[in-house]
Design a protein around this motif. Structure first.
Motif, PDB file in Angstrom:
ATOM      1  N   LEU A   1       1.497  48.818  91.453  1.00  0.00           N
ATOM      2  CA  LEU A   1       2.831  49.420  91.396  1.00  0.00           C
ATOM      3  C   LEU A   1       3.909  48.362  91.168  1.00  0.00           C
ATOM      4  CD1 LEU A   1       4.380  52.118  91.759  1.00  0.00           C
ATOM      5  CD2 LEU A   1       4.731  51.469  94.125  1.00  0.00           C
ATOM      6  N   SER A   2       3.779  47.213  91.810  1.00  0.00           N
ATOM      7  CA  SER A   2       4.812  46.188  91.648  1.00  0.00           C
ATOM      8  C   SER A   2       4.851  45.678  90.208  1.00  0.00           C
ATOM      9  CB  SER A   2       4.601  45.042  92.633  1.00  0.00           C
ATOM     10  OG  SER A   2       3.370  44.430  92.374  1.00  0.00           O
TER      11      SER A   2
ATOM     12  N   THR B   1      -2.125  55.344 100.197  1.00  0.00           N
ATOM     13  CA  THR B   1      -1.346  55.258  98.951  1.00  0.00           C
ATOM     14  C   THR B   1       0.126  54.998  99.259  1.00  0.00           C
ATOM     15  OG1 THR B   1      -2.854  56.876  98.001  1.00  0.00           O
ATOM     16  CG2 THR B   1      -0.826  56.480  96.791  1.00  0.00           C
ATOM     17  N   LEU B   2       0.673  55.757 100.197  1.00  0.00           N
ATOM     18  CA  LEU B   2       2.082  55.588 100.523  1.00  0.00           C
ATOM     19  C   LEU B   2       2.361  54.210 101.111  1.00  0.00           C
ATOM     20  CD1 LEU B   2       3.077  59.119 101.858  1.00  0.00           C
ATOM     21  CD2 LEU B   2       3.744  58.033  99.706  1.00  0.00           C
TER      22      LEU B   2
ATOM     23  N   ALA C   1       2.298  51.955  98.231  1.00  0.00           N
ATOM     24  CA  ALA C   1       3.495  52.148  97.409  1.00  0.00           C
ATOM     25  C   ALA C   1       4.693  51.453  98.042  1.00  0.00           C
ATOM     26  CB  ALA C   1       3.777  53.639  97.242  1.00  0.00           C
TER      27      ALA C   1
ATOM     28  N   ILE D   1       6.762  48.508  96.265  1.00  0.00           N
ATOM     29  CA  ILE D   1       8.210  48.516  96.007  1.00  0.00           C
ATOM     30  C   ILE D   1       8.839  47.249  96.591  1.00  0.00           C
ATOM     31  CG2 ILE D   1      10.385  49.713  96.499  1.00  0.00           C
ATOM     32  CD1 ILE D   1       8.684  52.353  96.554  1.00  0.00           C
TER      33      ILE D   1
ATOM     34  N   ILE E   1      11.345  54.512  90.057  1.00  0.00           N
ATOM     35  CA  ILE E   1      10.491  54.169  91.215  1.00  0.00           C
ATOM     36  C   ILE E   1       9.861  55.453  91.760  1.00  0.00           C
ATOM     37  CG2 ILE E   1      10.475  53.280  93.595  1.00  0.00           C
ATOM     38  CD1 ILE E   1      12.753  51.384  92.777  1.00  0.00           C
TER      39      ILE E   1
ATOM     40  N   THR F   1       7.219  56.960  89.437  1.00  0.00           N
ATOM     41  CA  THR F   1       5.976  56.190  89.401  1.00  0.00           C
ATOM     42  C   THR F   1       5.166  56.422  90.689  1.00  0.00           C
ATOM     43  OG1 THR F   1       7.228  54.525  88.198  1.00  0.00           O
ATOM     44  CG2 THR F   1       5.029  53.892  88.880  1.00  0.00           C
ATOM     45  N   VAL F   2       5.862  56.375  91.836  1.00  0.00           N
ATOM     46  CA  VAL F   2       5.171  56.594  93.121  1.00  0.00           C
ATOM     47  C   VAL F   2       4.576  58.007  93.157  1.00  0.00           C
ATOM     48  CG1 VAL F   2       5.511  56.809  95.616  1.00  0.00           C
ATOM     49  CG2 VAL F   2       6.554  54.909  94.381  1.00  0.00           C
TER      50      VAL F   2
ATOM     51  N   THR G   1       0.709  59.014  93.554  1.00  0.00           N
ATOM     52  CA  THR G   1       0.306  59.863  94.684  1.00  0.00           C
ATOM     53  C   THR G   1      -0.459  61.099  94.205  1.00  0.00           C
ATOM     54  OG1 THR G   1       2.346  59.139  95.737  1.00  0.00           O
ATOM     55  CG2 THR G   1       1.201  60.949  96.806  1.00  0.00           C
TER      56      THR G   1
END
Lengths: 436, 253
Positions: free
Chosen positions: A29-30, A353-354, A357, A361, A401, A404-405, A409
């Motif tokens: 993600l980053s 996942t969260l 995430a 971020i 953001i 994408t998250v 998810t």
């Protein structure tokens, strides 16, 4: 709530595995966020800062034929079509009337061809805030023959503030003209790629050189508070003007066709003024191409990383289920129904996942801040494209953001669903028996 | 008394005749220059252009030029193709009346241009290769006499009638004997001397004067100048297909 607690406990139970999976998601993600931020930052800095120097978000030109049937471009301050822009654009930040011409600046044997932009410094206060002066100062009313040149041009022509040089151009009808101008200020190259593209002069003085009335201009620049989608907005404005009966130059979708139309306009015959509308995307397309390229790259990176994440999530869950078959069997034997079990397993994956995430971020923001803090020397290379005031422009748009998250998810949910459902469907007796 | 009056009248008339012979009508001189420079036939030549830029090695280019006057083709036409150096070979210029195109052999594309641009970044304007129209474009502001080296000249001070010409004011040194321009000074709208053109060598072919050598000096940039040398001049008629984009594309291959 009970099942949520259970999911949380399970996540904490397998710390190493959860950490690795969340770490992979965070890293992926980053990277996605950083590449997107670079593309969005480039476009944002260009649209809101640098473009203001060279061009408005929408530009209107008024073409007419002179007595010798030569095409000239002129728009007066009280032009009715330009006034319609105030009516149409609800988010209009400012309107600037400018005169532009191609010219050559000459100092001894050194000469450089440049775009000359005639501005009214009293009107263009935004420009004063935007420009960083390396030496000298911004134009004032008193500097009738003053010009602002880029640091790059000053170096090539070997000039300093206060120096007098020659400016050669043609009148709007095509006659050669030359005059002496005084260098009032030198614009710092730190402003990014746009700082090298033009020389700024007093509009009234440039008009006398072009032999057009002092108070007229050749273009109207509309600056909008929301400049995104300037191409579509120019088309909408064109349709609006057409509805008001304003004579316009055709605006086909294909931009190369538009250039052809303008190139051959002088071969046509018409009376009065015909207006031509262009967007920032049309006038300076390479920034948009670069931004799209970066966002496309971010998309490809996202697809690859998502693939890796999904395979990882699926495998991890399968492994978790395999290792917990006895436990699942016992829970089912004790009366836990299928849907709460499915919910617990899915929640476990979504929690990881969260967490990943959130970490992703955070990593992106920290890395972004670190990149932003680096001061680059504008070496007039490809890197200049991404620099504004000697720093990289990165923009982490909340909407990007969030989307994408959300995408990650949802995909993790989909990838986890099948193994989780399979686990929920396990026969308790068989599950306990298989381990035994 | 009567005899004296007759003598005075005779003297006056002969004096006026002499004055007239010494100072012909400037407008007629200008018209003669136009006539002497412009052809009623097709024209072709090869020319070498050497461009000098301060601190740089001089660049030499060779071009073939074909031109057709308005009286033959209905509109003025010319076509010029670069034949040397190899790096620019095939670059072409085509003018058909008001339309002017530049052909780039690498991209195989034409770009619409103005006749005012310079030829291959030299001090020669595309317009310089076309027809001279002093009478139509300029009004005479004054005429004096002077020597240009050993050449006895009329010096005409001209001001543009229209902005559609390159220079607002020009001073032309016209040889009294042949009525051709040996020197020209070009001034901007603000009155700054921008360019000096010298044409010391001419040929007389079929009753027409044709430049053999022309020097262009950029008065704004120190050390910038261009020399044009014409040869293989012909006034033979040319085929129509020469003045087309297709020919330019074909000959650039």
């Amino acid at each position: 709530m009970r099942y949520l607690k259970l999911a949380l406990k399970n996540t904490a139970r397998e710390k190493k595995r959860s950490f690795l999976l969340a770490g992979a998601i965070a890293f992926g993600l980053s990277v996605i966020l950083l590449v997107s931020a670079l593309g969005d930052g480039l476009l944002d800095s260009f649209l809101n800062q640098q473009a203001g120097m060279i061009s408005g978000h929408i530009v209107m030109r008024g073409f007419s034929l002179n007595e010798r049937d030569r095409m000239v471009s002129r728009i007066d301050k009280n032009d009715s079509a330009a006034a319609l822009g105030r009516e149409f654009f609800t988010d209009l930040e400012r309107i600037n009337f400018r005169t532009t011409a191609q010219g050559t600046l000459i100092n001894g044997s050194e000469a450089m061809q440049q775009m000359i932009i005639g501005i009214d410094p009293r009107e263009e206060t935004a420009m004063e805030k935007l420009l960083i002066m390396e030496s000298g100062r911004y134009l004032t009313e008193e500097d009738e023959q003053g010009v602002l040149v880029s640091a790059d041009l000053a170096e090539q022509l070997m000039i300093n503030p206060g120096d007098r040089i020659l400016l050669k151009t043609r009148t709007q009808q095509g006659m050669q003209n030359v005059t002496e101008v005084e260098v009032t200020g030198i614009i710092s190259g730190d402003l990014g790629m746009m700082s090298d593209l033009a020389v700024f002069a007093q509009r009234t003085y440039l008009n006398t050189l072009l032999n057009i009335p002092e108070e007229s201009s050749t273009e109207v620049h509309f600056f909008l508070t929301d400049p995104e989608g300037s191409e579509q907005r120019a088309t909408d404005f064109w349709t609006f003007l057409q509805g008001r009966g304003v004579p316009l130059v055709d605006r086909p979708e294909d931009r190369s066709e538009r250039q052809e139309i303008v190139a051959h306009l002088s071969q046509q015959e018409w009376e009065g003024t015909r207006y031509y509308l262009s967007s920032l995307e049309e006038d300076i397309p390479f920034v948009f191409v670069m931004s799209s390229f970066l966002n496309g790259t971010a998309m490809i990176v996202m697809i690859i990383l998502l693939g890796i994440i999904l395979v990882g999530v699926g495998n991890t869950l399968r492994m978790v289920i395999y290792e917990r078959r006895k436990e699942i069997g016992t829970l089912r034997a004790l009366g836990m129904k299928r849907s709460p079990l499915l919910f617990t397993l899915l929640t476990e994956m979504l929690l990881i996942t969260l967490l990943g995430a959130l970490a992703g971020i955070g990593i992106a923001q920290v890395a972004g801040a670190a990149i932003r803090s680096i001061t680059f020397d504008g070496g007039h290379s490809f890197l200049d494209l991404f620099l504004y005031r000697n720093h990289m422009s990165l923009l982490f748009a909340p909407s990007r953001i969030l989307s994408t998250v959300l995408t990650i998810t949802v995909l993790v949910g989909i990838a986890s669903y099948l193994p989780a459902r399979k686990a929920a469907k396990l026969d308790p007796a068989k599950a306990i028996h298989s381990i035994a | 008394m009567k005899k004296n009056l007759i003598n005075i009248a005779v003297l006056l008339i002969s004096g006026l005749t002499w004055l007239n012979a010494q100072s012909p009508d400037p407008q007629e001189i200008l018209a003669a220059v136009d006539r002497n420079l412009n052809f009623e036939t097709d024209f072709s030549c090869r020319f070498t252009m050497v461009t000098y830029r301060a601190g740089e090695t001089p660049e030499t280019q060779e071009m073939t030029l074909f031109s057709r006057p308005e009286s033959v083709g209905g509109e003025e036409k010319f076509l010029a193709i670069v034949i040397k150096p190899d790096v620019d070979k095939g670059t072409g210029y085509l003018m058909q009346g008001e339309n002017f195109w530049i052909y780039d052999p690498e991209s195989r594309r034409f770009s619409h241009s103005t006749a005012r641009d310079s030829v291959q970044d030299s001090d020669v304007n595309n317009d310089d290769l076309g027809t001279a129209n002093f009478v139509e474009d300029y009004r005479i502001m004054g005429m004096t006499e002077g020597m240009l080296g050993k050449i006895d000249c009329w010096i005409l001070d001209l001001e543009a009638k229209t902005e559609s010409v390159d220079y607002n004011r020009i001073k032309v040194w016209v040889g009294k004997q042949e009525l051709i321009p040996y020197k020209e000074e070009d001034y901007s709208l603000t009155g700054t001397l921008m360019r000096t053109v010298l044409a010391p060598k001419w040929s007389l072919i079929e009753g027409k004067y044709i430049y053999r050598q022309v020097f262009f000096k950029d008065e704004l940039r120190e050390g910038n100048r261009t020399v044009l040398v014409f040869d293989q001049v012909s006034l033979n008629s040319l085929p129509n297909h020469l003045f087309t984009k297709a020919y330019l594309e074909e000959s650039s291959r």
